[in-house]
Write an enzyme that holds these catalytic residues in place. Sequence first.
Site, PDB file in Angstrom:
ATOM      1  N   HIS A  19      23.020 -70.742  26.299  1.00 50.12           N
ATOM      2  CA  HIS A  19      21.919 -70.449  27.218  1.00 50.12           C
ATOM      3  C   HIS A  19      22.422 -70.403  28.671  1.00 50.12           C
ATOM      4  O   HIS A  19      22.132 -69.470  29.413  1.00 50.12           O
ATOM      5  CB  HIS A  19      20.809 -71.494  27.085  1.00 50.12           C
ATOM      6  CG  HIS A  19      19.790 -71.420  28.173  1.00 50.12           C
ATOM      7  ND1 HIS A  19      18.797 -70.448  28.213  1.00 50.12           N
ATOM      8  CD2 HIS A  19      19.619 -72.150  29.302  1.00 50.12           C
ATOM      9  CE1 HIS A  19      18.067 -70.609  29.303  1.00 50.12           C
ATOM     10  NE2 HIS A  19      18.553 -71.622  29.987  1.00 50.12           N
ATOM     11  N   HIS A  38      22.306 -67.568  32.268  1.00 52.95           N
ATOM     12  CA  HIS A  38      22.128 -67.782  33.712  1.00 52.95           C
ATOM     13  C   HIS A  38      23.230 -67.212  34.587  1.00 52.95           C
ATOM     14  O   HIS A  38      22.985 -66.820  35.718  1.00 52.95           O
ATOM     15  CB  HIS A  38      22.044 -69.279  34.021  1.00 52.95           C
ATOM     16  CG  HIS A  38      20.726 -69.905  33.714  1.00 52.95           C
ATOM     17  ND1 HIS A  38      19.619 -69.714  34.510  1.00 52.95           N
ATOM     18  CD2 HIS A  38      20.321 -70.712  32.708  1.00 52.95           C
ATOM     19  CE1 HIS A  38      18.589 -70.394  34.005  1.00 52.95           C
ATOM     20  NE2 HIS A  38      18.985 -71.002  32.902  1.00 52.95           N
ATOM     21  N   GLU A  54      13.750 -68.231  34.415  1.00 52.94           N
ATOM     22  CA  GLU A  54      13.816 -68.417  32.964  1.00 52.94           C
ATOM     23  C   GLU A  54      13.137 -67.308  32.165  1.00 52.94           C
ATOM     24  O   GLU A  54      13.632 -66.903  31.120  1.00 52.94           O
ATOM     25  CB  GLU A  54      13.220 -69.775  32.553  1.00 52.94           C
ATOM     26  CG  GLU A  54      13.997 -70.991  33.047  1.00 52.94           C
ATOM     27  CD  GLU A  54      15.347 -71.202  32.345  1.00 52.94           C
ATOM     28  OE1 GLU A  54      15.638 -70.518  31.351  1.00 52.94           O
ATOM     29  OE2 GLU A  54      16.119 -72.053  32.833  1.00 52.94           O
ATOM     30  N   SER A 103      18.657 -65.299  26.166  1.00 53.77           N
ATOM     31  CA  SER A 103      19.415 -66.133  25.233  1.00 53.77           C
ATOM     32  C   SER A 103      18.632 -66.398  23.946  1.00 53.77           C
ATOM     33  O   SER A 103      19.077 -67.180  23.111  1.00 53.77           O
ATOM     34  CB  SER A 103      19.838 -67.450  25.905  1.00 53.77           C
ATOM     35  OG  SER A 103      18.717 -68.181  26.344  1.00 53.77           O
TER      36      SER A 103
HETATM   37 FE    FE Z   1      17.786 -72.379  31.818  1.00 54.75          FE
END
Ligand code: FE
Length: 296
Positions: A135, A140, A183, A202
């Site tokens: 993730h 990110h 997010e 993700s």
């Molecule tokens: Fe995150």
Amino acid sequence: MSAEPRRVEHQQTDKGNVPVYTTAIVEQPWSSYSAEDHATWATLFRRQRELLKGRASREFIDNQERFGMSAEAIPRYEELNAVLAKATGWQLIGVEGLLPELDFFDHLANRRFPVTWWIRRPDQIDYIAEPDLFHDLFGHVPLLLNPVFADYMQAYGCGGVKAHGISAEALANLTRLYWYTVEFGLIREEGGLRIYGSGIVSSKGESIHCLDSAAPNRIGFDLLRIMRTRYRIDTYQKTYFVIDSFDQLMQATLPDFTPLYASLAAQGSIPAGDIIDGDDVVHRGTGEGWSSEGDV
Ligand code: FE
Ligand code: PHE
């Protein structure tokens, strides 16, 4: 599994009952990743890259390629850091997992992005409740190469330190902004809506759901509206917010939030799936499959 992460304790937070880890910065134990760890990375990497064609923002895909991330092996922070240092001055640091809020903000405010060093087990391929290396790195890190987004992340960190000193409500307002942009954000690009949120890119299921399903709302970005909107932590989002550009995001969040927090305190929160007057509705969700409980 190679080494085990050192969990400290579980804590009830706005993200559910989650483990909170030591705040120590750890060196990525790259040579102790097992063949199984690298295989997990490879499986997830291939699957998401395929799925994200035509779904993820151009900027996300291009930057992931610039980093040279591939299915071959778990990337080394050191190599990613060499690319980042030249581009935007950000730096990845290894951590055990989710950090206490103030530590997290402080890292961002100083252009350090905490990355969980361990990767999920094979039986967690499709879903894991807490952030792991896949993730954090896959989701990110790519946008930290975008100069505007890189500045936004740092500004968010500074804003977090400030909100933390104001009130728990101010912090909740700011957390919602992070949730619905960093997010779970969508962006309008040539050709239609695209994903830039890390929680989506993700996730196999949510990458499809957020764009293809009729169930969720898709609403144009609106700062104050977002800061009032509750969200989901254990189901797909009921609502996604769509930005026109990273510049729009940056411009909208430049002003001092202190007076905004004060006026937001007098207004109620909005349930995750509601549409309200004034919403710029891109798609009104059918609400199919929603559970009525569970907004945080
Ligand atoms: Fe995150
Ligand atoms: N401008 C915000 C403040 O004064 C900080 C911020 C920037 C918050 C970018 C989020 C994103 O608090």
